[in-house]
Write an enzyme that holds these catalytic residues in place. Structure first.
Site, PDB file in Angstrom:
ATOM      1  N   GLU A  30     -59.381 -86.039 -16.967  1.00 34.78           N
ATOM      2  CA  GLU A  30     -58.718 -86.297 -15.679  1.00 34.78           C
ATOM      3  C   GLU A  30     -58.024 -85.046 -15.142  1.00 34.78           C
ATOM      4  O   GLU A  30     -57.721 -84.972 -13.948  1.00 34.78           O
ATOM      5  CB  GLU A  30     -57.685 -87.420 -15.827  1.00 34.78           C
ATOM      6  N   SER A  79     -57.069 -84.789 -21.344  1.00 30.29           N
ATOM      7  CA  SER A  79     -58.045 -85.689 -20.709  1.00 30.29           C
ATOM      8  C   SER A  79     -58.891 -84.966 -19.676  1.00 30.29           C
ATOM      9  O   SER A  79     -58.415 -84.032 -19.000  1.00 30.29           O
ATOM     10  CB  SER A  79     -57.264 -86.812 -20.014  1.00 30.29           C
ATOM     11  N   TYR A  87     -51.865 -89.827 -13.348  1.00 26.94           N
ATOM     12  CA  TYR A  87     -52.135 -89.607 -14.773  1.00 26.94           C
ATOM     13  C   TYR A  87     -52.714 -88.201 -14.996  1.00 26.94           C
ATOM     14  O   TYR A  87     -52.304 -87.478 -15.913  1.00 26.94           O
ATOM     15  CB  TYR A  87     -53.115 -90.676 -15.267  1.00 26.94           C
ATOM     16  N   ARG A 130     -59.090 -97.894  -6.624  1.00 30.16           N
ATOM     17  CA  ARG A 130     -57.989 -96.929  -6.759  1.00 30.16           C
ATOM     18  C   ARG A 130     -57.819 -96.127  -5.475  1.00 30.16           C
ATOM     19  O   ARG A 130     -58.811 -95.864  -4.786  1.00 30.16           O
ATOM     20  CB  ARG A 130     -58.284 -95.976  -7.916  1.00 30.16           C
ATOM     21  N   GLY A 136     -58.914-101.021 -25.248  1.00 28.78           N
ATOM     22  CA  GLY A 136     -58.090-101.995 -24.534  1.00 28.78           C
ATOM     23  C   GLY A 136     -58.926-102.741 -23.499  1.00 28.78           C
ATOM     24  O   GLY A 136     -59.860-102.180 -22.911  1.00 28.78           O
ATOM     25  N   ALA A 152     -49.935 -90.808 -28.014  1.00 28.22           N
ATOM     26  CA  ALA A 152     -49.308 -91.930 -27.298  1.00 28.22           C
ATOM     27  C   ALA A 152     -49.155 -91.657 -25.800  1.00 28.22           C
ATOM     28  O   ALA A 152     -49.197 -90.519 -25.359  1.00 28.22           O
ATOM     29  CB  ALA A 152     -47.932 -92.198 -27.902  1.00 28.22           C
ATOM     30  N   GLY A 159     -48.719 -93.013 -31.180  1.00 28.35           N
ATOM     31  CA  GLY A 159     -49.833 -93.836 -30.690  1.00 28.35           C
ATOM     32  C   GLY A 159     -50.715 -94.354 -31.806  1.00 28.35           C
ATOM     33  O   GLY A 159     -51.909 -94.614 -31.600  1.00 28.35           O
ATOM     34  N   THR A 212     -50.915 -97.201 -33.130  1.00 33.58           N
ATOM     35  CA  THR A 212     -51.428 -98.569 -32.971  1.00 33.58           C
ATOM     36  C   THR A 212     -52.549 -98.659 -31.921  1.00 33.58           C
ATOM     37  O   THR A 212     -53.137 -99.714 -31.738  1.00 33.58           O
ATOM     38  CB  THR A 212     -50.302 -99.553 -32.572  1.00 33.58           C
ATOM     39  N   GLY A 270     -63.875-103.054  -9.661  1.00 32.22           N
ATOM     40  CA  GLY A 270     -63.575-102.198  -8.508  1.00 32.22           C
ATOM     41  C   GLY A 270     -64.791-101.370  -8.138  1.00 32.22           C
ATOM     42  O   GLY A 270     -65.916-101.879  -8.091  1.00 32.22           O
TER      43      GLY A 270
HETATM   44  O1  G4F Z   1     -62.348 -97.391 -17.838  1.00 34.30           O
HETATM   45  P1  G4F Z   1     -61.554 -96.673 -16.828  1.00 34.30           P
HETATM   46  O2  G4F Z   1     -60.238 -97.286 -16.466  1.00 34.30           O
HETATM   47  O3  G4F Z   1     -61.417 -95.189 -17.348  1.00 34.30           O
HETATM   48  P2  G4F Z   1     -60.940 -93.830 -16.633  1.00 34.30           P
HETATM   49  O4  G4F Z   1     -60.220 -94.061 -15.381  1.00 34.30           O
HETATM   50  O5  G4F Z   1     -62.143 -92.946 -16.548  1.00 34.30           O
HETATM   51  O6  G4F Z   1     -59.916 -93.244 -17.702  1.00 34.30           O
HETATM   52  C1  G4F Z   1     -60.159 -93.236 -19.099  1.00 34.30           C
HETATM   53  O7  G4F Z   1     -60.797 -92.037 -19.480  1.00 34.30           O
HETATM   54  C2  G4F Z   1     -60.032 -90.848 -19.240  1.00 34.30           C
HETATM   55  C3  G4F Z   1     -60.848 -89.654 -19.697  1.00 34.30           C
HETATM   56  O8  G4F Z   1     -60.988 -89.658 -21.071  1.00 34.30           O
HETATM   57  C4  G4F Z   1     -58.720 -90.932 -19.975  1.00 34.30           C
HETATM   58  F1  G4F Z   1     -57.973 -89.828 -19.744  1.00 34.30           F
HETATM   59  C5  G4F Z   1     -57.957 -92.159 -19.554  1.00 34.30           C
HETATM   60  O9  G4F Z   1     -56.766 -92.272 -20.314  1.00 34.30           O
HETATM   61  C6  G4F Z   1     -58.820 -93.390 -19.792  1.00 34.30           C
HETATM   62  O10 G4F Z   1     -59.024 -93.520 -21.181  1.00 34.30           O
HETATM   63  O11 G4F Z   1     -62.384 -96.534 -15.463  1.00 34.30           O
HETATM   64  C7  G4F Z   1     -63.664 -95.955 -15.435  1.00 34.30           C
HETATM   65  C8  G4F Z   1     -64.270 -96.133 -14.071  1.00 34.30           C
HETATM   66  C9  G4F Z   1     -63.394 -95.703 -12.897  1.00 34.30           C
HETATM   67  O12 G4F Z   1     -64.226 -95.061 -11.945  1.00 34.30           O
HETATM   68  C10 G4F Z   1     -62.879 -97.000 -12.314  1.00 34.30           C
HETATM   69  O13 G4F Z   1     -62.552 -96.954 -10.928  1.00 34.30           O
HETATM   70  O14 G4F Z   1     -64.507 -97.535 -13.852  1.00 34.30           O
HETATM   71  C11 G4F Z   1     -64.080 -97.880 -12.540  1.00 34.30           C
HETATM   72  N1  G4F Z   1     -63.788 -99.317 -12.495  1.00 34.30           N
HETATM   73  C12 G4F Z   1     -64.436-100.217 -11.707  1.00 34.30           C
HETATM   74  N2  G4F Z   1     -63.914-101.430 -11.876  1.00 34.30           N
HETATM   75  C13 G4F Z   1     -62.838 -99.952 -13.193  1.00 34.30           C
HETATM   76  C14 G4F Z   1     -62.920-101.300 -12.798  1.00 34.30           C
HETATM   77  N3  G4F Z   1     -61.941 -99.517 -14.109  1.00 34.30           N
HETATM   78  C15 G4F Z   1     -61.115-100.443 -14.659  1.00 34.30           C
HETATM   79  N4  G4F Z   1     -60.212-100.024 -15.593  1.00 34.30           N
HETATM   80  N5  G4F Z   1     -61.150-101.768 -14.296  1.00 34.30           N
HETATM   81  C16 G4F Z   1     -62.039-102.258 -13.364  1.00 34.30           C
HETATM   82  O15 G4F Z   1     -62.046-103.443 -13.051  1.00 34.30           O
END
Ligand code: G4F
Length: 332
Positions: free
Chosen positions: A132, A130, A154, A283, A190, A86, A8, A10, A216
């Site tokens: 999670e 994580s 995940y 989700r 990202g 990664a 991972g 990159t 969302g």
């Molecule tokens: O930015 P998120 O996609 O991060 P999430 O799901 O917390 O996961 C990240 O953090 C974890 C803990 O370190 C890692 F394991 C994982 O790999 C990743 O890095 O979403 C954060 C929150 C969620 O509640 C999601 O439902 O934002 C909410 N959300 C609302 N609208 C959205 C959106 N998330 C995304 N990605 N895109 C939306 O449009």
């Protein structure tokens, strides 16, 4: 010269960790997928440095599920440390592609542990776990002892991998650790993760390039830190006398609305006028309240997350404003 191998490399965390290891005088090796498009812009400055690329930084081609090739590379390079960063890490996407998420996040980790177990010179091993894994926990804040109760594909895959790391440490004596990371963001995040999506939109809307931001659920609360702080902690973990797991977190939970306010205030706008909810980004299951207790990392690693949510949002928005201004200059 100590040496490290990164899967991972990159990605957001891989690129920061590579820079930090190089500045600590490591020889750094990275495993990369051979794809027709080379998305490696996070490493661009290192590639352009002719004292670094192919002198102290080396890339090797291997898919995460290609154990034979990874074994061959590890036998040849014999790194002192192996950082496993990664894998498909988008939680929402893991509902769409649960099999490949598990193939890489769960089985990919087990395959690496199996390879390390057989090596005559075993590198110290770090797996990026994580928050999670805690899912909807009964305890707040969570620490290394909090029971795992994942609610997303995940999270389930990471729970498997985290337990396997513990098993290989306890049963086979590997120096193997889990960095149980809460959300960590940066200018290199990202664009599909919520923080970067918000900061890019705030910048674009302020420049008249975008009208609305579709999101969302806004109900979640997250413990958001700054990614380079977290990769620094990962290195510290592998310098300890004993292999252990550590929670890496800020200890402060913020809502998505808090992040929206901080990002839009940086461009003097009110987010409420621009954000729309879109069911496409909802989700099937959601972890709503995750916040970590990193006191073990603080006392044993001398580590503390240093960046506040507001500083993080402002830094990301400024970077995205600069990106758009660079693009405009190139197009003119
Ligand atoms: O930015 P998120 O996609 O991060 P999430 O799901 O917390 O996961 C990240 O953090 C974890 C803990 O370190 C890692 F394991 C994982 O790999 C990743 O890095 O979403 C954060 C929150 C969620 O509640 C999601 O439902 O934002 C909410 N959300 C609302 N609208 C959205 C959106 N998330 C995304 N990605 N895109 C939306 O449009």
């Amino acid at each position: 010269m100590p040496s490290a191998m990164l899967t991972g490399i990159t990605g957001q965390d891989g690129s920061y960790l590579a820079e930090q290891l190089l500045s600590r005088n490591y020889e750094v090796h990275g495993l990369v997928r051979r794809t027709s498009s080379t998305q490696r812009e996070r490493l661009d400055s290192l590639f352009k440095d002719d004292q670094v690329y192919e002198k102290r930084l080396f890339l090797h081609y291997a898919e995460l599920d290609d154990a034979t090739t990874i074994r061959r590379i590890l036998v040849k390079t014999q790194p002192d440390e192996l950082y496993h960063l990664a894998g498909q890490s988008h939680v929402g996407t893991s509902f769409e592609i649960p099999e490949s998420t598990c193939q890489f996040a769960a089985m990919g980790t087990l395959k690496l542990l199996e390879i390390v177990r057989d090596l005559s010179k075993q590198p110290r091993f770090l797996h990026i776990s994580s928050s999670e894994i805690f899912g909807r926990p009964e305890v707040t804040p969570q620490n290394e002892q909090t029971p795992m109760c994942p609610v997303t594909p995940y999270g389930v895959a990471k729970t498997f991998a985290t337990n396997m790391v513990r098993l290989y440490r306890d049963s086979f004596g590997l120096f193997a650790c889990n960095a149980i990371c809460y959300n960590h963001e940066s200018e290199r995040r990202g664009e599909s993760f919520v923080t970067r999506k918000i900061t890019k939109a705030a910048a674009a809307i302020s420049l008249g390039l975008q009208k609305k931001l579709k999101l969302g659920s806004l109900d979640g609360r997250r413990d958001w830190g700054y990614a380079p702080d977290y990769t620094d902690a990962m290195w510290r973990m592998l310098q300890q006398p004993e292999p252990e797991d550590y929670v890496l977190a800020t200890g402060a939970a913020h809502s998505i609305r808090d992040f929206l306010s901080a990002a839009f205030e940086a461009v003097e706008l009110d987010w409420r006028e621009y954000v729309e909810q879109d069911p496409r980004y909802m989700r099937p299951a959601e972890v709503t309240q995750l916040v970590g207790n990193a006191s073990k990392a603080e006392s044993q690693l001398g580590w503390k997350a240093a960046t506040t949510l507001n500083d993080l949002a402002v830094r990301m928005v400024r970077h995205d404003l600069q990106l758009y201004s660079n693009q405009a200059r190139q197009n003119s």
